[in-house]
Write an enzyme that holds these catalytic residues in place. Sequence first.
Site, short mmCIF file in Angstrom:
data_model
loop_
_atom_site.label_atom_id
_atom_site.label_comp_id
_atom_site.label_asym_id
_atom_site.label_seq_id
_atom_site.Cartn_x
_atom_site.Cartn_y
_atom_site.Cartn_z
N CYS A 137 -2.06 -1.32 7.45
CA CYS A 137 -1.11 -0.21 7.46
C CYS A 137 -0.99 0.47 8.82
O CYS A 137 0.04 1.07 9.13
CB CYS A 137 -1.51 0.85 6.42
N GLU A 163 -20.92 -0.97 -24.46
CA GLU A 163 -20.65 -0.46 -25.80
C GLU A 163 -21.81 -0.66 -26.77
O GLU A 163 -21.67 -0.37 -27.95
CB GLU A 163 -19.38 -1.11 -26.35
N GLU A 216 1.03 3.85 1.89
CA GLU A 216 1.64 4.25 3.15
C GLU A 216 2.92 3.48 3.42
O GLU A 216 3.93 4.05 3.87
CB GLU A 216 0.65 4.03 4.31
N SER A 262 -32.01 0.20 -21.43
CA SER A 262 -32.38 -0.53 -20.22
C SER A 262 -31.52 -0.12 -19.04
O SER A 262 -32.02 0.02 -17.91
CB SER A 262 -32.25 -2.04 -20.46
N ARG A 311 -10.68 0.85 -22.95
CA ARG A 311 -10.91 -0.53 -22.54
C ARG A 311 -9.85 -1.03 -21.57
O ARG A 311 -10.12 -1.86 -20.71
CB ARG A 311 -10.95 -1.44 -23.77
N ASP A 315 -22.64 -7.11 -35.49
CA ASP A 315 -21.26 -6.64 -35.71
C ASP A 315 -20.20 -7.70 -35.47
O ASP A 315 -19.05 -7.51 -35.87
CB ASP A 315 -20.98 -5.44 -34.80
N HIS A 365 0.83 -1.19 0.00
CA HIS A 365 0.00 0.00 0.00
C HIS A 365 0.87 1.25 0.00
O HIS A 365 2.06 1.22 0.34
CB HIS A 365 -0.93 0.00 1.21
#
Length: 372
Positions: free
Chosen positions: A86, A301, A54, A309, A186, A202, A52
């Site tokens: 931490c 996409e 810290e 929806s 992406r 497509d 992390h």
Amino acid sequence: MVPPDVRYMRLALELAWRAHGQTRPNPMVGAVVVRGGRVVGAGYHRRAGAPHAEVVALRAARRQARGATLYVTLEPCRHTGRTPPCVPAILASGIRRVVAAMEDPNPRMQGRSLRELRAAGVQTRVGLLAAQARALNEIYLTWMTRHRPFVTVKVAHSLDGKIATRAGHSRWLSGPAARAWVHQLRAQVDAIAVGVRTVLADDPRLTCRAARPSHRLGAPIRPPLRVVVDSRLRTPLTARVLRGRAPVLIATTRRASMARRRQLEALGADVVMLPARGGRVDLRGLMDELARREVTHLLIEGGGELIASALTARLVDRWISIVAPTLVGGRAAPTALGGDGVAHLRHATPLDVTAWRRVGRDLVIEARVRRP
């Protein structure tokens, strides 16, 4: 004159941003250790499983951390997850003061570590540049507080709002520079979703072909999960989305054929049965499933019905339009947003435009969905 606390917290926020899109499901966090008006240690969280921020900053500061101030963009953790907590490291270092931009909304946190630090004699301050810290981690905050992924919708359309011609031709509305930019987008998400009609029309691959950052620490970044929303399992067995190494999840309902399910699973797809709403996959159920899989950022996409929806279910957080300098026309040519639409403008979805830029010959417009 910028106050020192503000200056050092800005540096911590800048450090955190370096790992943009790479820490999921963890938040982006930066930390700075200051002693005697001088930065003696700094760092940021690179990815889930890595140290992390810290800890990185304290290791850099070493003995100079004793009596110093630690600036961190998010409340330090107090629980063991992929890495140790931490708070014990902060106490062992001899830090005298901790300044946090915001509390962590994780139910295991919510200010507890700051209270532990205060009880141990460490001075604390929370709330410095909190708005910037929340904006930095809006994806993590959505996942943690709303228990669903942050949802971005991306559409490419002509200047008159068409996503294809009346005959269904859509390649390519946007130019090569914009398409390359989409692959960069992406690379920053956990999952990419389309409806089955987009698969049928497509035959997309839904892969990320952008260069993804490499890390010296641990495993490479995972590719985005490919999601097809298909209530009756009409996805062809020859669909390109079923190829490649990136995982595939097909969300369906009990209306689907079990034989078809077995065929898709034999090709490597993870077929998940979800509740139905109006004969279609209940998107809230899908969000629950994705959140359980640690999907914190979902990119939708297409197509227009799936997007409509998601908007109706109040699941969309960000909208991105790639506007091509082209006029398509035609009453039968599809638009980016399907569904029944609204009867009155007062029911339209309000957006706040946050950015726009030229990408090659196209215009990219980003907006946030305005919440009441």
